[in-house]
Design a protein around this motif. Structure first.
Motif, PDB file in Angstrom:
ATOM      1  N   VAL A   1       0.889  -1.218   0.080  1.00  0.00           N
ATOM      2  CA  VAL A   1      -0.134   0.059  -0.067  1.00  0.00           C
ATOM      3  C   VAL A   1       1.014   1.119  -0.059  1.00  0.00           C
ATOM      4  N   LEU A   2       1.782   1.451   0.853  1.00  0.00           N
ATOM      5  CA  LEU A   2       2.925   2.421   0.878  1.00  0.00           C
ATOM      6  C   LEU A   2       3.523   2.712  -0.398  1.00  0.00           C
ATOM      7  N   GLU A   3       3.536   1.445  -1.344  1.00  0.00           N
ATOM      8  CA  GLU A   3       4.225   1.680  -2.527  1.00  0.00           C
ATOM      9  C   GLU A   3       3.195   1.834  -3.500  1.00  0.00           C
ATOM     10  N   ASP A   4       2.077   2.141  -3.167  1.00  0.00           N
ATOM     11  CA  ASP A   4       1.019   2.488  -4.029  1.00  0.00           C
ATOM     12  C   ASP A   4       0.467   1.327  -5.073  1.00  0.00           C
ATOM     13  N   ARG A   5       0.652   0.102  -4.377  1.00  0.00           N
ATOM     14  CA  ARG A   5       0.364  -1.402  -5.407  1.00  0.00           C
ATOM     15  C   ARG A   5      -1.047  -1.861  -4.640  1.00  0.00           C
ATOM     16  N   ASP A   6      -1.721  -2.671  -5.151  1.00  0.00           N
ATOM     17  CA  ASP A   6      -2.920  -3.204  -4.764  1.00  0.00           C
ATOM     18  C   ASP A   6      -2.684  -4.907  -4.680  1.00  0.00           C
ATOM     19  N   PHE A   7      -1.278  -5.255  -4.896  1.00  0.00           N
ATOM     20  CA  PHE A   7      -0.801  -6.627  -4.577  1.00  0.00           C
ATOM     21  C   PHE A   7       0.591  -6.681  -4.217  1.00  0.00           C
ATOM     22  N   VAL A   8       0.878  -7.722  -3.504  1.00  0.00           N
ATOM     23  CA  VAL A   8       2.143  -7.914  -2.957  1.00  0.00           C
ATOM     24  C   VAL A   8       3.117  -8.583  -3.912  1.00  0.00           C
ATOM     25  N   ILE A   9       4.514  -8.279  -3.793  1.00  0.00           N
ATOM     26  CA  ILE A   9       5.412  -8.867  -4.639  1.00  0.00           C
ATOM     27  C   ILE A   9       6.396  -9.455  -3.736  1.00  0.00           C
ATOM     28  N   PRO A  10       7.257 -10.448  -4.070  1.00  0.00           N
ATOM     29  CA  PRO A  10       8.200 -10.911  -3.357  1.00  0.00           C
ATOM     30  C   PRO A  10       9.237  -9.954  -2.638  1.00  0.00           C
ATOM     31  N   ASP A  11       9.591  -8.685  -3.273  1.00  0.00           N
ATOM     32  CA  ASP A  11      10.353  -7.887  -2.597  1.00  0.00           C
ATOM     33  C   ASP A  11       9.650  -7.291  -1.235  1.00  0.00           C
ATOM     34  N   ASP A  12       8.213  -7.287  -1.262  1.00  0.00           N
ATOM     35  CA  ASP A  12       7.635  -6.583  -0.138  1.00  0.00           C
ATOM     36  C   ASP A  12       7.982  -7.679   1.215  1.00  0.00           C
ATOM     37  N   VAL A  13       7.847  -8.956   0.949  1.00  0.00           N
ATOM     38  CA  VAL A  13       8.112  -9.897   1.868  1.00  0.00           C
ATOM     39  C   VAL A  13       9.575  -9.606   2.549  1.00  0.00           C
ATOM     40  N   LYS A  14      10.602  -9.809   1.543  1.00  0.00           N
ATOM     41  CA  LYS A  14      11.849 -10.016   1.650  1.00  0.00           C
ATOM     42  C   LYS A  14      12.231  -8.466   2.558  1.00  0.00           C
ATOM     43  N   SER A  15      11.847  -7.484   2.295  1.00  0.00           N
ATOM     44  CA  SER A  15      12.058  -6.219   3.082  1.00  0.00           C
ATOM     45  C   SER A  15      11.662  -6.292   4.521  1.00  0.00           C
ATOM     46  N   MET A  16      10.447  -6.853   4.810  1.00  0.00           N
ATOM     47  CA  MET A  16       9.718  -7.137   5.907  1.00  0.00           C
ATOM     48  C   MET A  16      10.512  -8.066   6.817  1.00  0.00           C
ATOM     49  N   VAL A  17      11.312  -9.155   6.244  1.00  0.00           N
ATOM     50  CA  VAL A  17      11.601 -10.315   7.025  1.00  0.00           C
ATOM     51  C   VAL A  17      12.546  -9.780   8.213  1.00  0.00           C
ATOM     52  N   PRO A  18      13.334  -9.125   7.996  1.00  0.00           N
ATOM     53  CA  PRO A  18      14.320  -8.741   9.324  1.00  0.00           C
ATOM     54  C   PRO A  18      13.761  -8.098  10.405  1.00  0.00           C
ATOM     55  N   ALA A  19      12.602  -7.460  10.338  1.00  0.00           N
ATOM     56  CA  ALA A  19      11.942  -6.785  11.205  1.00  0.00           C
ATOM     57  C   ALA A  19      11.009  -7.819  12.036  1.00  0.00           C
TER      58      ALA A  19
END
Length: 238
Positions: free
Chosen positions: A220-238
């Motif tokens: 949503v912050l990236e102005d998309r209505d679908f999730v891509i693998p990079d969304d998952v990858k970027s959130m993994v450390p947190a």
């Protein structure tokens, strides 16, 4: 210490139109100081419930690891069930409800480890590192010129969101499309942590849920209505 953790949460609370409350965790803090308790009214002859600071929208638990485990555990029910039980009676907290906690991982004297059950109920853990040299230079210059002391004021910040806006955004995030292949990727990442020999304790199912939800929010912050693998990858450390 001094990296702006508390200031960051205070600033967030200022920009958020809902109610916010701060608890300074200390070794002598009791569970009832967090959740509330029942007191006897001598005039009416009845017990009255006095709600604690958890009955808010945005709760700041400052230096949460300074309180003993039984006090930290007072947050377990409200973080999981969005309610608090006082004298056998359940009391729901307002929506939205969020807990932001700070701790200093370096200092260990007078601190207590956070129970694993409590850590599991936080959506993410963000490590704040030292600023880079230009940022620290600007910080020192701005905070020492014509200023006495180092107290940072958030009064100039403006409200950007209401409580209802946050609820609406949560609905928007929940409707973001996650393809089964991306979902499978998120699940496999979390499951792999449970069998890695270098990890003492892997990510549980709550972590998998949090990973997918946070990936939706990033989309949503990236102005998309679908999730891509990079969304998952970027959130993994947190």
């Amino acid at each position: 210490p001094g990296l702006g953790k508390t200031l960051l949460v205070r600033a967030l609370a200022r920009c958020f139109g809902g109610e916010s409350c701060r608890i300074q965790f200390t070794p002598d803090l009791m569970p009832t100081d967090v959740t509330g308790h029942a007191v006897f009214n001598m005039q009416s002859g009845e017990f009255e419930v006095r709600k604690g600071p958890v009955f808010t929208n945005l709760l700041l638990a400052d230096e949460i690891n300074r309180a003993p485990a039984k006090t930290q555990a007072a947050l377990l029910e409200v973080m999981q069930e969005r309610q608090v039980t006082i004298e056998g009676r359940p009391f729901a907290v307002a929506e939205p409800f969020m807990v932001l906690a700070t701790q200093n991982p370096i200092e260990q004297d007078g601190t207590y480890p956070l129970p694993e059950a409590e850590l599991d109920r936080f959506m993410m853990k963000v490590l704040i590192d030292y600023p880079d040299e230009p940022a620290e230079f600007n910080l020192v210059r701005d905070r020492t010129l014509d200023k006495i002391g180092d107290r940072l004021d958030v009064e100039d910040l403006q409200q950007l969101l209401s409580a209802q806006d946050v609820l609406d955004l949560q609905v928007v995030c929940a409707k973001v499309t996650v393809d089964d292949a991306v979902l499978d990727y998120a699940v496999r990442v979390c499951r792999q942590t449970r069998v890695e020999s270098g990890l003492l304790l892997g990510a549980g199912p709550r972590a998998t849920l949090a990973l997918v939800r946070s990936a939706r929010a990033r989309a949503v912050l990236e102005d998309r209505d679908f999730v891509i693998p990079d969304d998952v990858k970027s959130m993994v450390p947190a």
